[in-house]
Design an enzyme around this catalytic site. Structure first.
Site, PDB file in Angstrom:
ATOM      1  N   GLY A  39       0.815  -1.208   0.000  1.00 26.19           N
ATOM      2  CA  GLY A  39       0.000   0.000   0.000  1.00 26.19           C
ATOM      3  C   GLY A  39       0.846   1.253   0.000  1.00 26.19           C
ATOM      4  O   GLY A  39       1.869   1.333   0.674  1.00 26.19           O
ATOM      5  N   THR A  40       0.423   2.221  -0.796  1.00 27.09           N
ATOM      6  CA  THR A  40       1.184   3.466  -0.877  1.00 27.09           C
ATOM      7  C   THR A  40       0.459   4.459  -1.780  1.00 27.09           C
ATOM      8  O   THR A  40      -0.513   4.115  -2.429  1.00 27.09           O
ATOM      9  CB  THR A  40       2.590   3.195  -1.457  1.00 27.09           C
ATOM     10  N   THR A  41       0.958   5.669  -1.816  1.00 29.65           N
ATOM     11  CA  THR A  41       0.531   6.604  -2.848  1.00 29.65           C
ATOM     12  C   THR A  41       1.760   7.344  -3.361  1.00 29.65           C
ATOM     13  O   THR A  41       2.461   7.998  -2.585  1.00 29.65           O
ATOM     14  CB  THR A  41      -0.477   7.642  -2.306  1.00 29.65           C
TER      15      THR A  41
END
Lengths: 263, 277
Positions: A39-41
């Site tokens: 998960g990340t942006t």
């Protein structure tokens, strides 16, 4: 005869790449992909002076926050940056291979690797990594931004997990929080005050901080901005002068004045 | 015919004579450690002789370009594989020289059925402080030396002894201009001495007795005018090649080639060729 200046080839001659931990047999998933940190942006967007590349700081595994100070926006050389989403072990390794490949090419061939050549290098790494990506243990979906000296402009590229490369006209996003950002960017470009690519540096930075805050609002795996812990996204600027990291102090000021207290 | 030991020694001796002749026309190369970093200086007639090896390491070469190119690749491969698999901090000139270059060069020199490397190589590593600068030079036979303050590569390795008399320590206040002026002067002396000597490096003992160091008197440093005129001639005909390993960049990478426009104002007036004055 070997391809001149190919560092990956040199590494393989020294036994690199024979490790198999990243490539389990098909159909036999050794690790539950949900337990991997994905998960990340991260995103890159063009603005008036070049390209801004930003990434949140959170690393998660399933619903566990593993780390809050990850740097996902990696400076590969003076003129290029890779923002990583996906399995960090593979992603960081790719970044290191690229960094050394570009250095090795420049030093051995006595000229800089062209921007096209850099893109090709990343594409090759992703393609070689396809078995691990398909098995779910080595998925990497990077955004690559750099300054193309031949054409005299900043460029953004994004990739799929198999190494296909796409050029982004205005922006590129990756990671679990990216759909929020993509929606906002689309809206702003279509019905906002003007194209995001026309923003000056300050306005663009404010916009980046707001985008990251929005992504964190809807994605638990995105760290966003944690002003209390002094944790700001990593933001790098790519322009003709090279890559420059925006100091956290500047982000702090902009955040408290234009994001937190802004109506 | 080389099975007998003395034949082998004879063959190696012939090799020395042959190789020594190869370097007589070569350009000396000077490396000087000073406050800001390490300055490497030589002249070339078109092909560069100073190259970047790693973040803090540069290589300078004298001799056959094809041999130099081969060894340069050996150094590059070693440095980058080590820097990738371990850390850039583990890539040091000492390790490159002792584990990488020296055994290869020595072996080629002593395998008398094969061609030797016609090269002399200099490795410079800039440290975080001046005390940690390292300079290495290696001869065609694999003999290498480690220096701290300055290094010279010339047709005869005995030239260093003579240049020691001219050496001025480059303290913490030394500027790039000081380092360049001194390097140019050292280069000039080495160049004049080299062309005055008919032969050199013909064995440990012979070095002391050749023209460079007549047994009767101390070796003499050429007079200032001879040095200046050699530098003026060379500046007019060849390209001054200067590389700075800059410890003050604040970046991982320290290697920078100084451009001609950057060098011009730093060259002392007495060395500038007449038509450019």
């Amino acid at each position: 005869m070997r391809q001149q200046g190919d560092f990956l080839h040199v590494l393989k001659e020294h036994g690199y790449g024979s490790e198999t931990i990243m490539q389990p047999a098909f159909g036999q998933s050794v690790i539950n992909p949900a337990e991997l940190t994905t998960g990340t942006t991260v995103f890159a967007m063009k603005y008036a002076d070049g390209v801004l590349v930003a990434g949140d700081r959170r690393a998660t595994a399933g619903n566990v926050v593993m780390y809050d100070r990850t740097d996902k926006v990696l400076e590969i050389d003076r003129y290029s940056v890779m923002a990583i989403a996906g399995v960090p072990a593979t992603a960081f390794e790719m970044a290191r291979v690229l960094e050394h490949s570009f250095k090795y090419y420049r030093r051995s061939q006595l000229q800089d690797l062209s921007f096209e050549g850099k893109l090709r290098a990343l594409s090759t790494l992703l393609k070689n990594n396809a078995p691990a990506a398909l098995a779910g243990t080595g998925t990497v979906v990077p955004v690559f931004a750099g300054y193309d000296a031949l054409e005299g402009c900043g460029k953004i590229f994004f990739y799929d997990i198999l190494g296909a490369e796409f050029e982004a006209v205005e922006y590129a996003v990756s990671g679990s929080g990216s759909s929020t950002i993509r929606g906002i960017l689309y809206y702003m470009n279509r019905w906002g005050d003007g194209p995001v690519a026309g923003l000056n540096e300050e306005d663009a930075l404010i916009f980046v901080l707001r985008l990251m805050t929005s992504a964190a609002e809807f994605d638990s795996a995105t760290g966003g901005v944690d002003a209390q812990a002094q944790l700001y996204p990593i933001v790098k600027r790519v322009s003709a002068e090279g890559v420059r990291t925006i100091p956290a102090d500047r982000l702090k000021t902009l955040f408290s004045e234009k994001v937190l207290n802004h109506v | 015919m080389y099975e007998e030991p003395y034949r082998w020694i004879e063959a190696v001796e012939n090799r020395r004579n042959y190789l020594d002749d190869q370097f007589m026309q070569g350009n000396p190369l000077i490396g000087v450690s000073f406050a800001q970093g390490i300055l490497l200086l030589t002249f070339n007639r078109g092909t560069d002789k100073i190259y970047e090896i790693y973040d803090r390491i540069a290589l300078g070469g004298m001799g056959h370009p094809a041999d130099l190119e081969k060894l340069r690749y050996t150094m590059l491969d070693m440095a980058h594989v080590e820097g990738f698999q371990r850390s850039p901090a583990d890539v040091t000139a000492a390790r490159l020289m002792k584990n990488g270059l020296a055994p290869v060069v020595k072996q080629a020199f002593e395998e008398i059925y094969k061609a030797p490397y016609i090269i002399k190589v200099l490795l410079a590593e800039v440290g975080p402080t001046q005390e940690r600068d390292r300079l290495f030079s290696i001869n065609y036979d694999g003999m290498f030396e480690e220096q701290r303050e300055f290094v010279v590569m010339a047709a005869s390795s005995s030239i260093r002894e003579i240049l020691l008399k001219e050496w001025k320590p480059q303290g913490p206040s030394s500027s790039l201009k000081d380092a360049l002026e001194l390097s140019l002067r050292l280069w000039g002396i080495a160049s004049v001495l080299q062309s005055a000597a008919p032969s050199s490096d013909t064995g440990e003992e012979d070095v002391k007795t050749d023209v460079l160091a007549p047994s009767s008197s101390e070796p003499t440093i050429p007079d200032d005018e001879a040095i200046a005129s050699r530098i003026r001639e060379t500046l007019a005909q060849e390209t001054l090649e200067c590389v700075l390993l800059d410890r003050e960049t604040g970046r991982m990478e320290t290697y920078r080639t100084l451009s001609q426009s950057e060098l011009q104002p730093l060259i002392p007036q007495e060395f500038v060729p007449a038509k450019q004055q």
